[in-house]
Design a protein around this motif. Structure first.
Motif, PDB file in Angstrom:
ATOM      1  N   LEU A  30       0.855  -1.176   0.000  1.00 47.35           N
ATOM      2  CA  LEU A  30       0.000   0.000   0.000  1.00 47.35           C
ATOM      3  C   LEU A  30       0.893   1.229   0.000  1.00 47.35           C
ATOM      4  CD1 LEU A  30      -2.762  -0.967   2.601  1.00 47.35           C
ATOM      5  CD2 LEU A  30      -2.759  -1.294   0.126  1.00 47.35           C
ATOM      6  N   ILE A  31       0.546   2.193  -0.836  1.00 47.28           N
ATOM      7  CA  ILE A  31       1.330   3.420  -0.962  1.00 47.28           C
ATOM      8  C   ILE A  31       0.483   4.575  -0.452  1.00 47.28           C
ATOM      9  CG2 ILE A  31       2.542   4.958  -2.552  1.00 47.28           C
ATOM     10  CD1 ILE A  31       2.869   2.584  -4.443  1.00 47.28           C
ATOM     11  N   ALA A  33       0.008   7.728   3.089  1.00 44.84           N
ATOM     12  CA  ALA A  33       0.498   8.408   4.286  1.00 44.84           C
ATOM     13  C   ALA A  33       0.241   7.629   5.566  1.00 44.84           C
ATOM     14  CB  ALA A  33      -0.157   9.790   4.388  1.00 44.84           C
ATOM     15  N   HIS A  34      -0.516   6.526   5.497  1.00 45.44           N
ATOM     16  CA  HIS A  34      -0.815   5.761   6.708  1.00 45.44           C
ATOM     17  C   HIS A  34       0.437   5.050   7.217  1.00 45.44           C
ATOM     18  CE1 HIS A  34      -2.771   2.863   9.415  1.00 45.44           C
ATOM     19  NE2 HIS A  34      -3.786   3.705   9.417  1.00 45.44           N
ATOM     20  N   ASP A  35       0.523   4.902   8.539  1.00 44.03           N
ATOM     21  CA  ASP A  35       1.716   4.304   9.136  1.00 44.03           C
ATOM     22  C   ASP A  35       1.907   2.846   8.729  1.00 44.03           C
ATOM     23  OD1 ASP A  35       2.322   6.669  10.405  1.00 44.03           O
ATOM     24  OD2 ASP A  35       1.321   6.132  12.281  1.00 44.03           O
ATOM     25  N   ARG A  36       0.821   2.138   8.378  1.00 47.04           N
ATOM     26  CA  ARG A  36       0.938   0.733   8.008  1.00 47.04           C
ATOM     27  C   ARG A  36       1.171   0.526   6.515  1.00 47.04           C
ATOM     28  NH1 ARG A  36      -3.117  -3.439  10.870  1.00 47.04           N
ATOM     29  NH2 ARG A  36      -1.585  -4.815   9.868  1.00 47.04           N
ATOM     30  N   CYS A  37       1.293   1.606   5.760  1.00 48.27           N
ATOM     31  CA  CYS A  37       1.606   1.479   4.336  1.00 48.27           C
ATOM     32  C   CYS A  37       3.032   0.966   4.172  1.00 48.27           C
ATOM     33  CB  CYS A  37       1.449   2.814   3.617  1.00 48.27           C
ATOM     34  SG  CYS A  37      -0.269   3.305   3.344  1.00 48.27           S
ATOM     35  N   GLN A  38       3.199  -0.012   3.283  1.00 47.90           N
ATOM     36  CA  GLN A  38       4.538  -0.552   3.040  1.00 47.90           C
ATOM     37  C   GLN A  38       5.438   0.484   2.373  1.00 47.90           C
ATOM     38  OE1 GLN A  38       1.691  -2.200   2.450  1.00 47.90           O
ATOM     39  NE2 GLN A  38       1.898  -3.758   4.039  1.00 47.90           N
ATOM     40  N   VAL A  39       4.857   1.371   1.569  1.00 44.58           N
ATOM     41  CA  VAL A  39       5.591   2.510   1.003  1.00 44.58           C
ATOM     42  C   VAL A  39       4.984   3.758   1.628  1.00 44.58           C
ATOM     43  CG1 VAL A  39       6.256   3.748  -1.086  1.00 44.58           C
ATOM     44  CG2 VAL A  39       6.026   1.257  -1.140  1.00 44.58           C
ATOM     45  N   HIS A  40       5.616   4.223   2.687  1.00 43.34           N
ATOM     46  CA  HIS A  40       5.081   5.348   3.462  1.00 43.34           C
ATOM     47  C   HIS A  40       5.582   6.656   2.862  1.00 43.34           C
ATOM     48  CE1 HIS A  40       3.438   7.426   6.924  1.00 43.34           C
ATOM     49  NE2 HIS A  40       4.592   8.059   7.069  1.00 43.34           N
ATOM     50  N   VAL A  41       4.645   7.536   2.512  1.00 42.98           N
ATOM     51  CA  VAL A  41       4.975   8.815   1.890  1.00 42.98           C
ATOM     52  C   VAL A  41       4.552   9.932   2.837  1.00 42.98           C
ATOM     53  CG1 VAL A  41       4.622  10.327  -0.091  1.00 42.98           C
ATOM     54  CG2 VAL A  41       4.673   7.846  -0.410  1.00 42.98           C
ATOM     55  N   GLU A  42       5.493  10.759   3.224  1.00 42.46           N
ATOM     56  CA  GLU A  42       5.212  11.875   4.123  1.00 42.46           C
ATOM     57  C   GLU A  42       4.737  13.078   3.312  1.00 42.46           C
ATOM     58  OE1 GLU A  42       5.131  12.145   7.266  1.00 42.46           O
ATOM     59  OE2 GLU A  42       6.140  10.350   8.040  1.00 42.46           O
ATOM     60  N   TYR A  43       3.460  13.406   3.463  1.00 43.56           N
ATOM     61  CA  TYR A  43       2.904  14.592   2.807  1.00 43.56           C
ATOM     62  C   TYR A  43       1.578  14.885   3.485  1.00 43.56           C
ATOM     63  CZ  TYR A  43       1.833  17.888  -0.953  1.00 43.56           C
ATOM     64  OH  TYR A  43       1.553  19.025  -1.672  1.00 43.56           O
ATOM     65  N   LYS A  44       1.413  16.085   4.026  1.00 37.92           N
ATOM     66  CA  LYS A  44       0.288  16.361   4.919  1.00 37.92           C
ATOM     67  C   LYS A  44      -1.063  16.314   4.221  1.00 37.92           C
ATOM     68  CE  LYS A  44       0.868  21.400   4.503  1.00 37.92           C
ATOM     69  NZ  LYS A  44       1.091  22.653   5.266  1.00 37.92           N
ATOM     70  N   ARG A  45      -1.130  16.611   2.924  1.00 36.27           N
ATOM     71  CA  ARG A  45      -2.414  16.608   2.228  1.00 36.27           C
ATOM     72  C   ARG A  45      -2.665  15.299   1.478  1.00 36.27           C
ATOM     73  NH1 ARG A  45      -0.681  21.914   1.069  1.00 36.27           N
ATOM     74  NH2 ARG A  45      -0.045  21.320  -1.042  1.00 36.27           N
ATOM     75  N   LEU A  46      -1.871  14.294   1.758  1.00 36.82           N
ATOM     76  CA  LEU A  46      -2.002  13.023   1.052  1.00 36.82           C
ATOM     77  C   LEU A  46      -3.006  12.118   1.768  1.00 36.82           C
ATOM     78  CD1 LEU A  46      -0.571  11.748  -1.449  1.00 36.82           C
ATOM     79  CD2 LEU A  46       0.836  10.474   0.173  1.00 36.82           C
ATOM     80  N   PRO A  47      -3.894  11.428   1.028  1.00 31.20           N
ATOM     81  CA  PRO A  47      -4.810  10.467   1.671  1.00 31.20           C
ATOM     82  C   PRO A  47      -4.046   9.335   2.344  1.00 31.20           C
ATOM     83  CG  PRO A  47      -5.540  11.011  -0.554  1.00 31.20           C
ATOM     84  CD  PRO A  47      -4.167  11.596  -0.401  1.00 31.20           C
ATOM     85  N   PRO A  64      -4.934   2.795  -8.568  1.00 33.60           N
ATOM     86  CA  PRO A  64      -5.265   3.928  -7.694  1.00 33.60           C
ATOM     87  C   PRO A  64      -6.463   3.604  -6.817  1.00 33.60           C
ATOM     88  CG  PRO A  64      -6.013   4.353  -9.940  1.00 33.60           C
ATOM     89  CD  PRO A  64      -5.241   3.072  -9.988  1.00 33.60           C
ATOM     90  N   LEU A  65      -6.456   4.150  -5.607  1.00 30.57           N
ATOM     91  CA  LEU A  65      -7.518   3.897  -4.639  1.00 30.57           C
ATOM     92  C   LEU A  65      -8.268   5.160  -4.247  1.00 30.57           C
ATOM     93  CD1 LEU A  65      -5.604   1.419  -2.287  1.00 30.57           C
ATOM     94  CD2 LEU A  65      -7.006   0.890  -4.292  1.00 30.57           C
ATOM     95  N   CYS A  66      -7.976   6.271  -4.909  1.00 24.43           N
ATOM     96  CA  CYS A  66      -8.654   7.528  -4.606  1.00 24.43           C
ATOM     97  C   CYS A  66      -8.485   8.449  -5.807  1.00 24.43           C
ATOM     98  CB  CYS A  66      -8.076   8.172  -3.340  1.00 24.43           C
ATOM     99  SG  CYS A  66      -6.335   8.639  -3.504  1.00 24.43           S
ATOM    100  N   GLY A  67      -9.150   9.600  -5.741  1.00 21.02           N
ATOM    101  CA  GLY A  67      -8.964  10.582  -6.792  1.00 21.02           C
ATOM    102  C   GLY A  67      -7.578  11.197  -6.701  1.00 21.02           C
ATOM    103  N   ILE A  68      -6.782  11.042  -7.745  1.00 23.13           N
ATOM    104  CA  ILE A  68      -5.406  11.517  -7.737  1.00 23.13           C
ATOM    105  C   ILE A  68      -5.064  12.041  -9.127  1.00 23.13           C
ATOM    106  CG2 ILE A  68      -4.484   9.233  -8.301  1.00 23.13           C
ATOM    107  CD1 ILE A  68      -2.036   9.890  -6.623  1.00 23.13           C
ATOM    108  N   ALA A  69      -4.237  13.077  -9.165  1.00 20.68           N
ATOM    109  CA  ALA A  69      -3.838  13.647 -10.446  1.00 20.68           C
ATOM    110  C   ALA A  69      -2.916  12.687 -11.188  1.00 20.68           C
ATOM    111  CB  ALA A  69      -3.136  14.991 -10.223  1.00 20.68           C
ATOM    112  N   ASN A 185      -7.782  -0.678   3.636  1.00 17.77           N
ATOM    113  CA  ASN A 185      -7.997   0.389   4.616  1.00 17.77           C
ATOM    114  C   ASN A 185      -7.375  -0.038   5.944  1.00 17.77           C
ATOM    115  OD1 ASN A 185     -10.149   2.121   3.010  1.00 17.77           O
ATOM    116  ND2 ASN A 185     -10.729  -0.031   2.811  1.00 17.77           N
ATOM    117  N   PRO A 186      -6.082   0.176   6.116  1.00 17.42           N
ATOM    118  CA  PRO A 186      -5.406  -0.326   7.323  1.00 17.42           C
ATOM    119  C   PRO A 186      -5.953   0.252   8.616  1.00 17.42           C
ATOM    120  CG  PRO A 186      -3.978   1.164   6.076  1.00 17.42           C
ATOM    121  CD  PRO A 186      -5.157   0.878   5.210  1.00 17.42           C
ATOM    122  N   ASP A 187      -6.581   1.445   8.559  1.00 19.59           N
ATOM    123  CA  ASP A 187      -7.133   2.006   9.790  1.00 19.59           C
ATOM    124  C   ASP A 187      -8.374   1.264  10.258  1.00 19.59           C
ATOM    125  OD1 ASP A 187      -8.610   2.802   7.641  1.00 19.59           O
ATOM    126  OD2 ASP A 187      -8.835   4.891   8.265  1.00 19.59           O
TER     127      ASP A 187
END
Length: 337
Positions: A30-31, A33-47, A64-69, A185-187
Motif C-alpha cells: 500500500l502506498i 500516508a498511513h503508518d501501516r503502508c509498506q511505502v510510506h509517503v510523508e505529505y500532509k495533504r495526502l490520503p 489507484p484507490l482515490c482521486g489523484i492527479a 484500509n489499514p485504519d
C-alpha cells in the motif's frame, strides 16, 4: 497461509534525486500516508492510501484507490513514475532488465519468510470466481484479471452498491484458482491483524460490510468482519433467528439492518439501471484500456527487439565486410610470397 508466486521487487523515490532502491518485504504494497503502508509517503495533504501495488510472478501492477492527479493503473515498467504528493515513485521486479540490487534489503519476520516461500516468475492467469451472499441468495462473479479492486464506487473495478463498503474495500489477487484478499484500509484493522487473507474454497468466508465472500465454493460464515465498516455506513447484523431458505433447504442468515435505519432488505441491494450501465461502461473502459496498454507494450518490445536485431545484423555485416575486404587480402599477400 502462503502468498501468490512472486519475484523480488523494490521501489525508489526520486524526490531529492535519491536513486537508492529499497526492497519490499511482501508481494503487495500500500502506498500512502498511513503508518501501516509498506511505502510510506510523508505529505500532509495526502490520503491515507493512494495506490495498491502488487507483484504477480514478475509482473508489477498498480491501481489507484482515490482521486489523484495523473493516475496510472495496470501493468507498469521500471521507467514508469507514480506521482504521489511531491514524490516520484518507481517500482521494479528482479526480472526487469534494469534491475539493480536494492540498497536497503527487506526485513521480514519468520512467518513472512515462510509465507513467501520460493520466488517464482510464473503466475497463472486468473481462473476463479467470487461467490457472494448478502442475504438474498448467492451470486457469482468471474475474476478475469489477476488484480481486482472491490468496493462501493470509482475507482474500484468491481463495484457493489449499498452494502456498507468503502469506495475501495479489498484488493483481490487471483492466480489460477487461488484467491487472496488484501484489506485496503489499514485504519479499519486492529494493530497486529494481518492485512491479507486467502479465500479457501469451501472454507470460512471473508465478511466485509454486509456481504460474505468465498472463492469458487461457498462454505462457513465468518463471525468477525475483515475490517470495521466506515462510521457513516449502514451496516448489518446477522441473527440466528433471521434466516432464509435456498433451493436445497439449507438455512442461511439474512441481512438485518440496525435501528434506527431499519428498511427492507431489497433496498440494501437495489441499484438503478443507470448506475448499472455506468459501472458496466466503466468496467469495459478499464478492460479496453488495459488491453490497449498491453498491446502498446508488446508493440514497443517488438520494435525494440527489431531495432536490436537490425543493429546486430548490421554489425555482423560490417565485420564480415572488413574481414573479407581488409584482412583476407593481407593474409593472401603474406602466404603467397
Amino acid at each position: 497461509m502462503h502468498y501468490w508466486p512472486s519475484t523480488r521487487w523494490s521501489f525508489s523515490s526520486r524526490r531529492k534525486n535519491d536513486e537508492s532502491w529499497i526492497e519490499l518485504p511482501l508481494p503487495f504494497a500500500l502506498i500512502g500516508a498511513h503508518d501501516r503502508c509498506q511505502v510510506h509517503v510523508e505529505y500532509k495533504r495526502l490520503p491515507a492510501v493512494v495506490y495498491f501495488a502488487v507483484v504477480c510472478g514478475s509482473r508489477v501492477e498498480v491501481w489507484p484507490l482515490c482521486g489523484i492527479a495523473f493516475p496510472i493503473w495496470g501493468r507498469i515498467k521500471s521507467d514508469t513514475q507514480l506521482l504521489v504528493g511531491k514524490h516520484r515513485l518507481s517500482l521494479m521486479s528482479d526480472a526487469d532488465p534494469n534491475w539493480t540490487s536494492p540498497t536497503v534489503a527487506a526485513e521480514r519476520t519468520a512467518e513472512e519468510t515462510e509465507a513467501i516461500g520460493h520466488h517464482s516468475t510464473d503466475a497463472a492467469p486468473a481462473d476463479a470466481a467470487l461467490v457472494m451472499d448478502w442475504g438474498t441468495g448467492e451470486q457469482t462473479r468471474r475474476l478475469s484479471r489477476q488484480v481486482t479492486i472491490l468496493g462501493e464506487g470509482h475507482p474500484s473495478s468491481m463495484r457493489m452498491h449499498g452494502l456498507g463498503l468503502r469506495v475501495c474495500e479489498l484488493g483481490i489477487v487471483c492466480v489460477g484458482k487461488r484467491v487472496w484478499a488484501v484489506q485496503l484500509n489499514p485504519d479499519s484493522l486492529p494493530d497486529g491483524d494481518p492485512m491479507v487473507r486467502e479465500l479457501v474454497p469451501g472454507g470460512e468466508s471473508i465478511w466485509i460490510g454486509n456481504v460474505h465472500l468465498w472463492a469458487n465454493q461457498i462454505g462457513s460464515r465468518a463471525e468477525r468482519r475483515f475490517g470495521e465498516p466506515p462510521s457513516d455506513a449502514t451496516v448489518a447484523v446477522e441473527t440466528p433467528a433471521a434466516v432464509n431458505t435456498n433451493s436445497q433447504g439449507v438455512k442461511r442468515p439474512i441481512v438485518m439492518v440496525d435501528q434506527p435505519h431499519r428498511r427492507p432488505i431489497s433496498s440494501i441491494t437495489r441499484s438503478t439501471p443507470q448506475s448499472n450501465d455506468t459501472d458496466r461502461v466503466a468496467s469495459e473502459f478499464t478492460d479496453r484500456l488495459l488491453q490497449k496498454n498491453e498491446k502498446r507494450a508488446n508493440r514497443q518490445n517488438l520494435i525494440k527487439w527489431g531495432v536490436t536485431g537490425g543493429l546486430l545484423l548490421a554489425a555482423i555485416s560490417v565485420a564480415g565486410y572488413v574481414l573479407i575486404q581488409g584482412v583476407l587480402p593481407i593474409f593472401k599477400a603474406i602466404y603467397s610470397e
